[in-house]
Write a protein that holds these residues in place. Structure first.
Motif, short mmCIF file in Angstrom:
data_model
loop_
_atom_site.label_atom_id
_atom_site.label_comp_id
_atom_site.label_asym_id
_atom_site.label_seq_id
_atom_site.Cartn_x
_atom_site.Cartn_y
_atom_site.Cartn_z
N ASP A 148 47.29 -16.78 18.18
CA ASP A 148 46.25 -16.27 17.81
C ASP A 148 46.41 -14.73 17.20
O ASP A 148 45.74 -13.97 17.04
N CYS A 149 47.19 -14.86 16.28
CA CYS A 149 47.51 -13.73 15.38
C CYS A 149 46.84 -13.61 14.12
O CYS A 149 46.82 -14.92 13.69
N ILE A 150 46.32 -12.59 13.77
CA ILE A 150 45.58 -12.73 12.47
C ILE A 150 46.55 -11.63 11.50
O ILE A 150 46.52 -10.56 11.86
N VAL A 151 47.02 -12.05 10.35
CA VAL A 151 47.45 -11.33 9.34
C VAL A 151 46.49 -11.07 8.25
O VAL A 151 46.30 -12.03 7.71
N LEU A 152 46.24 -9.95 8.10
CA LEU A 152 45.27 -9.63 7.14
C LEU A 152 45.64 -9.28 5.67
O LEU A 152 47.04 -9.15 5.33
N PRO A 153 44.90 -9.47 4.74
CA PRO A 153 45.06 -9.08 3.30
C PRO A 153 46.10 -7.79 2.98
O PRO A 153 46.20 -6.84 3.51
N GLY A 154 47.02 -8.28 1.93
CA GLY A 154 47.90 -7.01 1.68
C GLY A 154 49.11 -6.73 2.61
O GLY A 154 49.97 -5.75 2.26
N SER A 161 61.28 -9.46 12.15
CA SER A 161 60.33 -9.08 12.86
C SER A 161 59.57 -10.14 13.87
O SER A 161 59.36 -11.21 13.66
N VAL A 162 59.10 -9.71 15.06
CA VAL A 162 58.36 -10.32 15.99
C VAL A 162 56.83 -9.69 16.03
O VAL A 162 56.65 -8.58 16.48
N ILE A 163 55.87 -10.84 15.93
CA ILE A 163 54.41 -10.03 16.33
C ILE A 163 54.08 -10.92 17.42
O ILE A 163 54.07 -12.01 17.63
N GLY A 164 53.63 -9.96 18.22
CA GLY A 164 53.00 -10.39 19.71
C GLY A 164 51.95 -11.19 19.78
O GLY A 164 51.05 -10.84 18.72
N ALA A 165 51.69 -11.95 20.63
CA ALA A 165 50.43 -13.01 20.77
C ALA A 165 49.07 -12.05 20.62
O ALA A 165 49.12 -11.07 21.16
N ARG A 166 48.31 -12.52 19.84
CA ARG A 166 46.81 -12.31 19.66
C ARG A 166 46.77 -10.64 18.95
O ARG A 166 45.78 -10.14 19.16
N SER A 167 47.83 -10.54 18.15
CA SER A 167 47.87 -9.09 17.53
C SER A 167 47.02 -9.45 16.07
O SER A 167 47.00 -10.38 15.67
N GLY A 181 49.49 -5.85 19.31
CA GLY A 181 48.19 -5.10 19.80
C GLY A 181 47.08 -5.34 18.52
O GLY A 181 47.43 -5.89 17.77
N ASN A 182 46.03 -4.91 18.84
CA ASN A 182 44.91 -4.94 17.73
C ASN A 182 44.29 -3.62 17.83
O ASN A 182 43.64 -2.93 18.50
N PRO A 183 44.73 -2.73 16.66
CA PRO A 183 45.50 -2.99 15.64
C PRO A 183 47.01 -3.16 16.07
O PRO A 183 47.39 -2.47 16.96
N ALA A 184 47.95 -4.05 15.23
CA ALA A 184 49.35 -4.05 15.57
C ALA A 184 49.99 -2.89 15.40
O ALA A 184 49.77 -2.28 14.43
N ARG A 185 50.76 -2.45 16.41
CA ARG A 185 51.94 -1.34 16.20
C ARG A 185 53.13 -1.63 16.59
O ARG A 185 53.12 -2.41 17.45
N VAL A 186 54.13 -0.98 16.10
CA VAL A 186 55.49 -1.27 16.45
C VAL A 186 55.63 -0.78 17.59
O VAL A 186 55.48 0.77 17.77
N VAL A 187 56.28 -1.34 18.60
CA VAL A 187 56.63 -0.64 20.03
C VAL A 187 58.16 -0.70 20.20
O VAL A 187 58.58 -0.19 21.05
#
Length: 190
Positions: A148-154, A161-167, A181-187
């Motif tokens: 359920d992640c969305i990666v936006l333009p650019g 790297s690992v992108i958590g679910a629904r980010s 997260g929404n918006p995704a932040r490095v944790v």
């Protein structure tokens, strides 16, 4: 592949377009993945060795789209919306319902959106893909993108790297990071 090809036993009545370069060791589950593929580039899609394109993955590619997927990456129910260029590195895992979109395909201005909708209606509901600028997306090697992640333009997502679910990834992610997260932040750094 020099000619459009069928997939034996495919449930969907479609073909793999002739302007794709699919390694003989790559796996594509169904031609359904290409029902929105309209790239007119010489090579609009490249799948490297060992790539797996599984259930309900869709390459929604506009006329100028170029999509590249590196070796041994897995796309499982991913939607790639591409009007310019999207590159996915090697050894990447993209989970179901992930969306990579290098374009929004609709202007922010309300009146411009209405004009675009009218234009689409006049053209048998074919959405024009050249009305909004596209920005390249790069996913480096060894990246995991949760469901359920969305990666936006650019956006560029750095190696490992690992992108958590629904980010929702709206900005670049540095290499070897965990972002959520929404918006995704490095944790965390790996």
């Amino acid at each position: 592949m020099s000619n459009p090809q069928l997939i034996e036993g495919d449930w969907f009545d479609g073909v793999i377009p002739s302007n794709t370069s699919i390694d003989s060791d790559a796996y594509v589950e169904s031609t359904y993945s290409f029902h929105c593929f309209e790239s007119t580039r010489t090579i609009g899609l490249t799948l490297g060795p060992g790539v797996g394109v599984y259930r309900q993955t869709v390459f929604d590619a506009g006329p100028h789209a170029q999509i590249e997927v590196g070796s041994y990456s897995m796309l499982n129910g991913v939607r790639i919306v591409c009007d310019s260029q999207i590159t996915i590195g090697s050894h990447c895992l993209l989970a179901w319902n992930v969306i990579l979109m290098d374009t929004r395909r609709a202007p922010y201005d309300r009146n411009a959106r209405r004009q675009l909708i009218s234009l689409a209606i006049e053209n048998d509901f074919r959405w024009p893909t050249d009305q909004v600028a596209a920005e390249r997306i790069t996913v480096a090697d060894n990246v995991w993108v949760g469901f359920d992640c969305i990666v936006l333009p650019g956006v560029s997502i750095g190696e490992g790297s690992v992108i958590g679910a629904r980010s929702v990834v709206y900005d670049n992610i540095p290499p070897y990071s965990v972002a959520v997260g929404n918006p995704a932040r490095v944790v965390r750094q790996l």
